[in-house]
Each structure stands twice: as C-alpha cells, then as structure tokens.
Design an enzyme around this catalytic site. Structure first.
Site, PDB file in Angstrom:
ATOM      1  N   CYS A 118       0.800  -1.223   0.000  1.00 53.27           N
ATOM      2  CA  CYS A 118       0.000   0.000   0.000  1.00 53.27           C
ATOM      3  C   CYS A 118       0.834   1.276   0.000  1.00 53.27           C
ATOM      4  CB  CYS A 118      -0.943   0.005   1.200  1.00 53.27           C
ATOM      5  SG  CYS A 118      -1.882  -1.516   1.372  1.00 53.27           S
ATOM      6  N   HIS A 127      -2.304   7.766   6.545  1.00 55.88           N
ATOM      7  CA  HIS A 127      -2.648   6.567   5.778  1.00 55.88           C
ATOM      8  C   HIS A 127      -4.127   6.244   6.010  1.00 55.88           C
ATOM      9  CE1 HIS A 127      -1.796   2.975   3.508  1.00 55.88           C
ATOM     10  NE2 HIS A 127      -2.241   2.192   4.492  1.00 55.88           N
ATOM     11  N   HIS A 156      -9.787   2.681  -0.268  1.00 54.32           N
ATOM     12  CA  HIS A 156      -8.363   2.359  -0.182  1.00 54.32           C
ATOM     13  C   HIS A 156      -7.862   1.957  -1.568  1.00 54.32           C
ATOM     14  CE1 HIS A 156      -4.530   1.189   1.042  1.00 54.32           C
ATOM     15  NE2 HIS A 156      -4.798   0.240   1.944  1.00 54.32           N
TER      16      HIS A 156
END
Length: 986
Positions: free
Chosen positions: A171, A306, A344
């Site tokens: 990620c 994040h 996401h």
C-alpha cells in the site's frame, strides 16, 4: 533554494476522472463507493465459504469509470497488443501524457531526455487472470502482464531515457516511488521525473484476504478515525506527479503546486507479524522525514494520514503521530485521510494522498475529513496534538508545511514533508483603457476527430470562465498543446472570443475556414517588399503599440537612418497628421518599416526562403537576403531620399491597365515618358512630366483603357532620375556587397539573381530602369515554389496585384499590417496561419514578457471509442471491441479486404497485417506506415514474416534482414515481395 517541486499532476479516482473533479469531490466531502461493475466479477462468483456478512463489502468499492477505454491509436499500439495489456498500463500511458501537459510542456518535447519514470504498483491481478492458461499465452500478453512494464511502457512510448522502474511495497508503493524519484533528481540521475502509482480492482481475491484477516469493511467503505470505522473498502485509482528540482522549475517559470522538502522510508523489521503495523517504526519514519526536511513537528499544519479505517491500523497510526506531534504548539495538527472519500486505492494510496496535499497547498485550503463528525474517542486525538477537520480549513499567509503518510502491508513505511509553492510576483494590472495583447491559442490532435474533440473541450472550459485576457492562455497552449500532427491555431484577445472561435472550429470541422490539417512539411515563405506610394499617416502605429519586437527593430532602423538624415524616421512613421511624406521622408520611412517587419517576423520564426523587392523595396529585401547589412542599406536609402528630395518637382507616374506592347506607340509619340514598371501582363506604369502624363491619360481613356495617377511627387524610374543614379553610383562606388544567402528575385532584371553583384552600378541602374515585378515574381514562383507570399510594407499592394494577374498561383497571401487599422492581431493571425501550415514559430516573441506565464489548461481528451476488457472467460467483452485471441505461434488468418483482391501480393500483406495486429481491415491501405501508424515492433515483425511466408509459399524463406528495409508502408512491403518473387522465378 532546495527541494523538489511538483510542477504537474494528473489522476483518476472513483467519481473523479481528473484532478479538477478530484478536488471538487474532496471539497464537497463526497464519497464515491458503489457496487462492483459486472465487467469485473459477478456477485455470485464468491466462494460459498464467504460469510454473508462479508459478501456486501467484497462486492462493493470504488471503481474508476471507463477503465476499459484506451486510445491505442494515439500511442501507435495495435488492437491486439492493447487488448493484451494490463489496463493499469493503458491508463498510466494516458495519465503520463496529461500530467506532463499539466507541467507546462508538450510531452513530445521530452523525447530523448533523461526523464525518469517511477511507478508504484501492488500485485498483478491481470497477469493472474490471463497467464494461468498456457494455451492463451502470447508475447503481447507476457509483456502486457508484467508489473515492471507499468513504468517501462511510459518510458518507451514517450522516448524517455532516464531511470524507469516499478515499485511494489504494497500500500505504500506509490509514495515510495515518489521518494525514489525525488532522490534520483537530487542525485542528478534525471532532470525531470514522473512518479506515482496505479491500482485496479480486477478480482475479489484481495477483498477475500482482507475479510479473512478481519480487515474488510462490511459495506465496502473506509471510515478513517471514525467511531464507525470497521475496515477496508478497496478502490481503483491512479495518479502521477511531475517532479523537478526546485531551482530548475523556478528558472524555467513552471507553475509549482507544492515543494517536497524531505522524505523518508523505513521498515518495521521483525515485529508482531509481517502484515501487522508497527507504531515505533511509523514514528521513526516521521522523525526521519522531518529531520531531512529541516523542520520540527510543531511546524506541520496538517497531515494526510494513511488512515485505512481499521481499528488496529488507526490506533497504531494515531499513536505514532501523537508520539511526534504531542509537543507544545500553538494549534493542534489537523489530520485526515482521503480514503474516507474514495476508499483504499492500495498501490495508489500514497499518490492519492500526495495529490490531495499538493492541491490543498496550491489552493490554500484543506478539505474536511469525511466521517470526522463521529470521531473515535479511543484514539485520544486531542491529547496527542491532533484533530479531525469537520469543515475545510483556510490556510493562513506565510509558509505552510504538511505531511503525507503511507504504510505498506508488509512493513514498508513512507512519510513526506511538503511546503506550499514559493511566492511569485503578481503580474501588474494593465492600465485602464489599455487593450489586452492578442495571443495565438494552439490545439493539436493525433487525428482530425481528436483535434475536433479537444477544440470542443477547450471551448467549453473557456466558456465557463469569466471574461479575461487570452494572451497568457495562448502562450501556455504554445508550450503545451503542440507536437501532434493535426494542428489548429487561432488569434484571440480575450476568453470570450477564444471560446467562440474554438467552438466554431470544432463545429465546422476541417475546411477552408479552419485549415487544420496534417502538415508533413514546413511552409515555404517568400517575402515581397512594397515600394514607394504605400505610405500613409501613422502607418503601423497599431503594431508599434502592440509589439515590443516591432518597436525594438523600428528603433534599430531609425537609429541607422538618423546618422545620415538628421531626422527621425520613426517620428515621421508614427505621426498621425495629414502632412504626408515628402519624397525623402517616404523612402526612409518605408525602408524602416520593411526592415522592422522583416526582423519582427524573423524573431517569431517566420523567415523567408526567397525575397523580392519592388523598386525601393529592394533595399530591405537585400538586407533580408544578407546582401547588405543595415548600416550599408541605411546609408544608400538616406542618400537616395536626399537626392530625390533635391530633384525639381513636376514629375509623376501613371498606372495603366494594359501591357507594355499596348503603350509602345504612345511612348514613341511622347519621348519624355518612360516605361517605369511592368507589374503584370496587363498592369503597367509609365513615368515622366505631368503635362505629358495628362496627355497620355486622355489618349488612353479614349482607347477605353483604365488609368490611375499614383500618389508620388517624382517621375521615378525614368530618365528624370539620372541625377539620383549618378549620386548613388558615386556614393556606392566602394560598396562591397555580399552574395545573397537566399534566393533574391531582382525586379531590375526580372529574374533571380545569380552571380550579379548588387554594387554601385546595380543601385544606379535600379533608380532609372523599369521595375520588372511581374517577371521577377514569376521567376521566383517557378524556381522557389513558395507556399505562402508575405507582403512586407504598410498595406497590401503587391498581393492584390499578383492575385489579379494570376502570378504565383497556388500560394496563400498574407500581410502582417494590412492597412491603417492593423495592430498586433494581424501579425498574430499570420503566425497562426503559418503554424497551421506546419511552421513551428518562436512563440515567446509574440507576447509581452509579463504574459509569458504558464496557466493550467484542460488536459488532452483521449478517445474512449476503443474498449479493451477481457475476463477469464471473455464474457464481459463488448461485442464490438477487439478480442484477445490465442497466438500459437502466430495469429489465425483474417480475410483480406476486397479493395486489394486484384493484387494478390498486396492482399496477402494486408491480410497478414490485419491478422498480426487485429486491425479492422478497412483501415489498412497501401500508404499505412508500419511504425508510425501501426506501432509494429520486433515481435510483430517476426509474426508478420511468418504469416506472409505462409500466405505466399512461392516466395520461400524471407529473412528479417531482407524484410526490414521494406517495412516503411504496407505498399512498400508489397512492392518488395513482388520484386522478390520475380527475382526468384527468373
């Protein structure tokens, strides 16, 4: 000055197809999560073992609209290769082009440079879907499925030779890619870098894994730092930023969104699980980034976290942020996460946050954090020096610092410190009543349809803007919207006019009024210089007001002339009274205008391939051809003017609508009259005493011939000019003219000059002998073949004459100052016309310095007509879309189109091309080029060879070495194969 400037960006996220839409989504606090499109997978495809409570979350997420669309023709990629490519590669190619445009440069201008490409990409769902069946494997599919090709495709198709690499740290991939790009810039490995990431959700596999780990959101939505946070919702996304060293960006005048002050990357090491986050490593990466940026935590105004919206992830991240930011500070640090808006985006998560922060610093406002209304009290944000934004936060004046975090599943953490763009001086407002300068707005496309599509898009964008000047928009387009083969350009003074002219061009397409066409060659421009009689009060005053270049060069000519005349030619040119010009002032003024126009056009990149001067115009033409320099020509013109001023009055000139043969008897009867000019077979000028001219006019009128007295005070080009010729011969006796550097048609000789020197004898004879304009222009047109004639003078006289007489047929006629009302617009329109014809102007010379700034324009609009999408069973392929077919070892034959049926070799070549590339048969014609139009590469050439040999077995073996020289066009290959067959038979 130090740091890395973000000078361009482009992106596509769920509900936001471009950066403008992305910012609008963030500012309104929107959310773009929905059901999975059936193109990806069907809801009933999930295994029975998946709990019902998890199914909804796996089958929901954020999805980019039109992810199957790709303008493969733009990048010269065959339908077969486009269908085989991972759609992440396809989308990134278009994103890269648009991001480079946004940085204020034409992407093609970077070809061959050391520009680097750094792409974050997580996983390889496309490859897993497509490469699992060995019977379906092809060379195109192999290259199309490789993660490394996400970067390499961009470098290849844009011909960028700097570092090119893909990064997979899960990620955090895209933020790590930006970190590596910034370091490459600082190390001097490249001078420009494209960096970012991409993520497309193609299968439910990762969603299943999240669910099994207890990380999946039941409703497919991320709710960062909220009391409702319950897991990850997956999403598509891609984004790229264009990076440059700050000092380089400032020096080049690029618009800067934000500045990367420092960044850091680290790893969790051996913690409590390879997939589990580590608070202390996250804290250390923050501290390292701040240290490298030379800042302290209390100076950070906001952090884009994040923020996945998982209970454990949010808790650990907030603890790490608090460990650094819980220091004495005036205001708490705002924190948020874009995942609350778009979900996401995994490998593209870091670039989504980075672009959000860059836009916030650019606009000086931070969007509210979605889901902030139900803050998770267990995160203890306030005591950790943090707060969620429940409404947008205006940024105060002065430097603002912000942070961006990205955390990879696997333990690779990244943090980046950004600052707002450096302050730039505002352009001073134009004084009241002063008109805006004219700009030339350019648009290009790879096809006529693409050009029309982009014309319409730009027109719509300008129609929505408040009315304002168009000059800086024109300058921006000249830097950005050029380089593609189909061109359009239009001059405009304001956005309202610009929008209307672009709209008209888009609506009417490519026709005579909007000659936007593919130019394979540059225009061949010839300059023709007018002589005496074209002067008028305040001639070229409008251009003098609007063009700094013209002002400069008119000043040069004035200074050179004043040394010999003691009077200012510039003042006589610009004065607006009706006093007129005497025989001397007119000549120096016209020479100055001719010289200044020539040099102004030259500064704009409009340089003649040949020149011709009518009478006095030969002096400026001689300077343009390099025969005389400015001081030499100014001395000769000043002397000529002085000598003619000293002649007694009483002479004149008469234009007659007939050829010289019709005047022979008249001239014999009137020995004081002389043939002064032969401008065309039916346009002649005679010169002499006024009383003789009056008799001639009456006699000619009686014969039904048209006559007109010219506005001159002397009998030019007649024996009455003998004292002038004598004076010029004496003055120029020591003149040593140079040989012409370009073709010069002499109106004294009526042909192009060869070895004849333009010495004292030439200029003496030129004053008394006839002007053979018609013959000279015919010779120029025959030997030089100009595409455009540009008349140099204060108003058109020669061009209408040439048009009436049919001289230089097929040329387009242009004039930079076509009369008393002319200003900078006509000069701009001349440049626009030549640009459409293939000229690449020196655009900066058209604009005042304060308007040479790059403004953001709408990005290039790619075609969405071609759709490429394939699932494992091909059920989701649109019926009209190209379908990937197996190649073993080469594709199955496709029927050749009918037009080539009477030529079996050409038919076989077309059939082979269609088969190898999966092109529509009607697109392949003999003139189609293999590399530029079809995007053939070494793999396709090998396949083409095999198919051709199978279709034409009588040829026998044909080697690649034999084939390569013939691979110019489809027709050239057919010709080669035909000749090869004959040679082998014989």
């Amino acid at each position: 000055m130090s740091g890395i400037a973000i000078v361009g960006l482009d992106c596509a996220f769920p509900g936001a197809p471009d950066a403008e839409a992305y910012w609008e989504l963030l500012m309104r606090g929107g959310e773009s999560v929905g059901e999975v499109p059936p193109q990806r997978w069907e809801a009933d495809e999930l295994p029975d073992s998946v709990p019902e409570s998890a199914r909804a979350g796996i089958n929901r997420g954020g999805f980019v609209a039109g992810a199957d669309g790709f303008d493969n023709d733009f990048f010269a990629l065959s339908p077969r290769e486009a269908a085989a490519m991972d759609p992440q590669q396809r989308l990134l190619l278009q994103c890269a082009w648009r991001a480079l445009e946004d940085s204020g440069q034409a992407p093609g201008a970077l070809a061959g440079t050391d520009t680097g490409v750094f792409i974050g990409v997580m996983g390889g769902e496309w490859g897993r879907l497509r490469m699992g069946d060995p019977s379906r494997v092809t060379p195109q599919l192999g290259a199309g499925s490789a993660a490394g090709m996400t970067a390499n495709r961009i470098s290849y198709h844009l011909n960028l030779t700097g570092p090119s690499l893909a990064v997979d740290t899960a990620c955090s991939s895209s933020l790590v890619a930006v970190h590596l790009a910034a370091n490459a810039l600082l190390a001097g490995e490249c001078d420009t870098a494209l960096a970012g990431g991409v993520n497309l959700v193609l299968t439910p596999a990762l969603g299943l894994m999240y669910s099994q780990l207890g990380l999946g959101s039941p409703d497919g939505r991320c709710k960062p730092f909220s009391a409702d946070a319950d897991g990850i919702g997956r999403s598509d996304g891609l984004g790229l930023v264009v990076l440059r060293r700050l000092e380089d960006a400032v020096a080049d005048g690029q618009r800067i969104y934000a500045v990367i002050r420092g960044s850091a990357v680290n790893q969790d090491g051996r913690s409590n699980g390879v997939t589990a986050p580590n608070r202390w490593s996250q804290q250390k990466v923050l501290e390292a980034a701040y240290r490298r940026a030379g800042v302290t935590a209390d100076k950070i105004t906001f952090v884009e976290a994040h923020g996945t919206g998982t209970a454990l992830g949010d808790a650990i991240e907030c603890a790490a942020l608090g460990g650094v930011h819980a220091v004495p500070r005036e205001k708490t640090c705002a924190v948020g996460s874009v995942k609350g808006n778009i979900g996401h985006t995994e490998g593209a998560a870091g670039i989504a946050g980075l672009i959000k922060v860059a836009l916030a610093l650019h606009h000086r406002i931070v969007p509210a954090s979605r889901h902030a209304d139900r803050e998770n009290a267990q995160l203890r944000l306030a005591e950790r020096g943090l707060r969620l934004l429940k409404s947008p936060m205006r940024l105060p004046a002065g430097e603002i610092l912000a942070g961006v975090s990205s955390i990879g599943m696997g333990g690779t953490n990244a943090h980046m410190v950004l600052a707002g763009p450096p302050r730039t001086p505002r352009r001073a407002a134009r004084p009241a009543g002063e008109t805006e300068p004219v700009g030339v707005f350019t648009v290009t496309g790879d096809t006529p349809d693409a050009l029309r599509r982009n014309l319409a898009d730009q027109a719509e964008a300008f129609a929505r803007r408040p009315r304002g000047g168009a000059a800086s928009l024109g300058f921006s387009s000249n830097r950005v919207k050029t380089g593609l083969p189909y061109r359009f350009a239009v001059a405009a003074r304001d956005t309202t006019e610009l929008a209307e002219r672009l709209r008209q061009a888009a609506a009417h397409g490519i026709d005579a009024s909007t000659p936007a066409h593919r130019s394979w060659t540059r225009p061949v421009v010839a300059f023709v210089y007018t002589g005496q009689g074209t002067q008028y009060p305040a001639m070229t005053a409008g251009l003098y007001r609007d063009s700094a270049a013209y002002r400069h060069f008119l000043g040069e000519a004035d200074a050179a002339l004043t040394r010999h005349t003691g009077r200012s030619a510039r003042e006589s040119i610009l004065r607006g009274d009706e006093a007129g010009y005497d025989a001397g002032d007119a000549q120096t003024a016209l020479f100055a205008v001719g010289y200044a126009l020539t040099r102004t056009l030259g500064e704009l990149g409009v340089r003649p391939a040949a020149v011709l001067g009518h009478s006095l115009g030969e002096y400026a033409a001689a300077v343009a051809a390099g025969v005389l320099d400015l001081p030499q020509a100014a001395e000769l013109v000043a002397a000529r003017a002085r000598l003619m001023r000293n002649l007694p009055a009483g002479g004149g000139m008469l234009a007659v609508g007939a050829g010289p043969e019709a005047l022979a008897e008249l001239l014999a009867a009137e020995p004081t009259l002389a043939l002064a000019a032969v401008n065309s077979p039916a346009d002649t000028v005679i010169s002499g005493p006024l009383d003789a001219l009056d008799r001639a006019a009456a006699q000619l009128a009686g014969r039904g011939l048209r006559t007109r007295r010219l506005d001159v005070a002397r009998a030019f080009h007649s024996p009455l000019m003998t004292p002038v010729a004598t004076g010029l011969r004496e003055l120029a006796d020591g003149l040593r003219p140079a040989a012409p550097r370009l073709p010069m048609a002499s109106t004294r000789y009526g042909r192009l000059l060869h070895d004849e020197p333009l010495d004292a004898a030439y200029w003496a004879g030129q004053a008394t002998e006839p002007v053979l304009f018609g013959a000279a222009l015919t010779a120029l047109a025959t030997e030089v073949a100009p595409t455009h004639l540009v008349e140099i003078g204060p108003r058109p006289t020669l061009l209408p004459l040439a048009r009436r007489a049919g001289l230089a047929p097929g040329t387009e006629h242009l004039h930079p100052v076509p009369g008393p009302e002319a200003d900078g617009r006509q000069l701009a329109e001349l440049v626009a016309t030549l640009y459409r014809a293939g000229l690449d102007p020196e655009w900066a010379a058209l604009y005042p310095a304060e308007y040479r700034t790059v403004e953001r324009l709408r990005p290039y609009v790619f075609s969405s007509e071609n759709r490429y999408w394939s699932r494992r069973d091909d059920r989701a392929v649109t019926p009209a879309a190209p379908v990937e077919r197996p190649v073993a070892p080469v594709p199955a034959p496709v029927a050749a189109p009918a037009p080539a049926a009477d030529d079996p070799v050409l038919a076989a070549v077309i059939e082979a091309v269609v088969t190898v590339g999966l092109y529509q048969p009607d697109r392949i014609v003999p003139a189609t080029r293999f590399y530029e139009d079809l995007g053939f590469d070494s793999v396709m050439i090998m396949q083409l060879k095999d198919v051709v040999q199978e279709a034409l077995p009588h040829l026998g073996e044909v080697s690649i070495r034999q084939l390569l020289p013939a691979l110019r066009t489809v027709g050239s290959l057919a010709d080669f194969l035909r000749e090869l067959a004959l040679a082998r038979v014989s």
